[in-house]
Design a protein around this motif. Structure first.
Motif, PDB file in Angstrom:
ATOM      1  N   ARG A   1      34.422-120.574 -47.407  1.00  0.00           N
ATOM      2  CA  ARG A   1      33.064-120.211 -48.162  1.00  0.00           C
ATOM      3  C   ARG A   1      32.541-119.034 -47.735  1.00  0.00           C
ATOM      4  O   ARG A   1      32.029-118.196 -48.560  1.00  0.00           O
ATOM      5  N   LEU A   2      32.481-118.797 -46.396  1.00  0.00           N
ATOM      6  CA  LEU A   2      31.942-117.618 -45.558  1.00  0.00           C
ATOM      7  C   LEU A   2      32.630-116.397 -46.204  1.00  0.00           C
ATOM      8  O   LEU A   2      32.156-115.332 -46.274  1.00  0.00           O
ATOM      9  N   LEU A   3      33.906-116.344 -46.238  1.00  0.00           N
ATOM     10  CA  LEU A   3      34.886-115.117 -46.576  1.00  0.00           C
ATOM     11  C   LEU A   3      34.493-114.923 -48.000  1.00  0.00           C
ATOM     12  O   LEU A   3      34.274-113.675 -48.219  1.00  0.00           O
ATOM     13  N   ALA A   4      34.287-115.902 -48.968  1.00  0.00           N
ATOM     14  CA  ALA A   4      34.194-115.692 -50.294  1.00  0.00           C
ATOM     15  C   ALA A   4      32.848-115.112 -50.617  1.00  0.00           C
ATOM     16  O   ALA A   4      32.628-114.111 -51.211  1.00  0.00           O
ATOM     17  N   GLN A   5      31.800-115.528 -49.735  1.00  0.00           N
ATOM     18  CA  GLN A   5      30.455-114.880 -49.985  1.00  0.00           C
ATOM     19  C   GLN A   5      30.275-113.481 -49.093  1.00  0.00           C
ATOM     20  O   GLN A   5      29.748-112.565 -49.855  1.00  0.00           O
ATOM     21  N   SER A   6      31.488-113.148 -48.266  1.00  0.00           N
ATOM     22  CA  SER A   6      31.508-111.704 -47.839  1.00  0.00           C
ATOM     23  C   SER A   6      32.307-111.003 -48.738  1.00  0.00           C
ATOM     24  O   SER A   6      32.608-109.831 -48.458  1.00  0.00           O
ATOM     25  N   GLY A   7      32.797-111.512 -49.775  1.00  0.00           N
ATOM     26  CA  GLY A   7      33.678-110.614 -50.647  1.00  0.00           C
ATOM     27  C   GLY A   7      35.243-110.369 -50.271  1.00  0.00           C
ATOM     28  O   GLY A   7      35.959-109.678 -50.866  1.00  0.00           O
ATOM     29  N   ARG A   8      35.654-111.250 -49.234  1.00  0.00           N
ATOM     30  CA  ARG A   8      36.884-111.333 -48.993  1.00  0.00           C
ATOM     31  C   ARG A   8      37.720-112.363 -49.435  1.00  0.00           C
ATOM     32  O   ARG A   8      38.115-113.346 -48.944  1.00  0.00           O
ATOM     33  N   HIS A   9      37.865-112.172 -50.829  1.00  0.00           N
ATOM     34  CA  HIS A   9      38.359-113.233 -51.716  1.00  0.00           C
ATOM     35  C   HIS A   9      39.828-113.465 -51.360  1.00  0.00           C
ATOM     36  O   HIS A   9      40.387-114.788 -51.414  1.00  0.00           O
ATOM     37  N   GLY A  10      40.911-112.414 -50.940  1.00  0.00           N
ATOM     38  CA  GLY A  10      42.187-112.943 -50.759  1.00  0.00           C
ATOM     39  C   GLY A  10      42.273-113.694 -49.444  1.00  0.00           C
ATOM     40  O   GLY A  10      42.830-114.987 -49.328  1.00  0.00           O
ATOM     41  N   GLU A  11      41.355-113.505 -48.378  1.00  0.00           N
ATOM     42  CA  GLU A  11      41.373-114.316 -47.176  1.00  0.00           C
ATOM     43  C   GLU A  11      40.683-115.645 -47.484  1.00  0.00           C
ATOM     44  O   GLU A  11      41.266-116.668 -47.082  1.00  0.00           O
TER      45      GLU A  11
END
Length: 211
Positions: free
Chosen positions: A55-65
């Motif tokens: 969830r935190l990665l997605a919020q940071s725009g790191r969608h692949g990770e």
């Protein structure tokens, strides 16, 4: 008995009277009554920690990770709807709408939030599945009727499918909520023209020009 000894005894009895009510005494009593209690814990399972990381990665725009972490959650807990929807969102924002649609289709309809249904509509639109997008938008608007952006999108898609009467109804609802939006009024006029209602289209275009 000397005065000094009397004062010492008086001080001792006063202290003995107060001691049971002191915080130190109370703490001793609790510890005696409940020995060895462990501190409270709030442990997270590994899949829950991974879900939070995703969830935190997605919020940071790191969608692949984020997508990789959501896959890790689903490997351990394949029936976790939050992870499935999160994976669909991450794939969508990574430019993979078909893969995102395939993941979202695995989520039971009853588990979808209103925002998930809006994502479902976007995925159908990205795949040019207009009838499915209309169904998803109507389901979303039944839960979020004041979302004029989604309603305008529904009006547009209905017009693309030549469902002009239905489209005009939705445009009218948008204009009722946003009467000063001249671009919406012009789009409404265009669909009026397609429906053969030229006089109504002229009226709306005049309004959009302040005439």
């Amino acid at each position: 008995m000397s005065l000094t000894r009397r004062l010492c005894l008086a001080a001792f009895f006063a202290l003995a009277t107060l001691l049971p009510f002191s915080p130190l005494f109370a703490q001793t009593q609790i510890q005696t009554a409940e020995p060895g209690l462990p501190p409270a814990r709030d442990d997270l399972a590994s899949w829950q920690a991974r879900l939070e990381l995703a969830r935190l990665l997605a919020q940071s725009g790191r969608h692949g990770e984020a997508a990789e972490q959501y896959r890790g959650v689903l490997k351990e807990n394949p029936n976790q709807p939050q992870a499935r929807v999160g994976l669909a969102r991450a794939l969508f924002w990574s430019g993979k709408p078909e893969a995102a649609a395939a993941e979202l289709a695995k989520v039971p309809q009853g588990s979808l939030t209103p925002e998930d249904r809006l994502l479902q509509a976007e995925l159908h639109l990205a795949g040019s599945r207009h009838d499915e997008a209309i169904t998803a938008l109507r389901a979303y608007l039944a839960l979020r009727p004041t979302d004029t952006k989604a309603r305008l999108k529904l009006a547009d898609v209905l017009s693309w499918r030549k469902r002009l009467d239905e489209s005009l109804v939705e445009y009218e609802k948008v204009l009722a909520a946003s009467p000063q939006d001249q671009q919406v009024r012009r789009r409404y006029a265009r669909v009026l023209t397609w429906a053969g209602r030229n006089d109504d289209a002229i009226r709306e275009l005049r309004k959009s020009l302040g005439q």
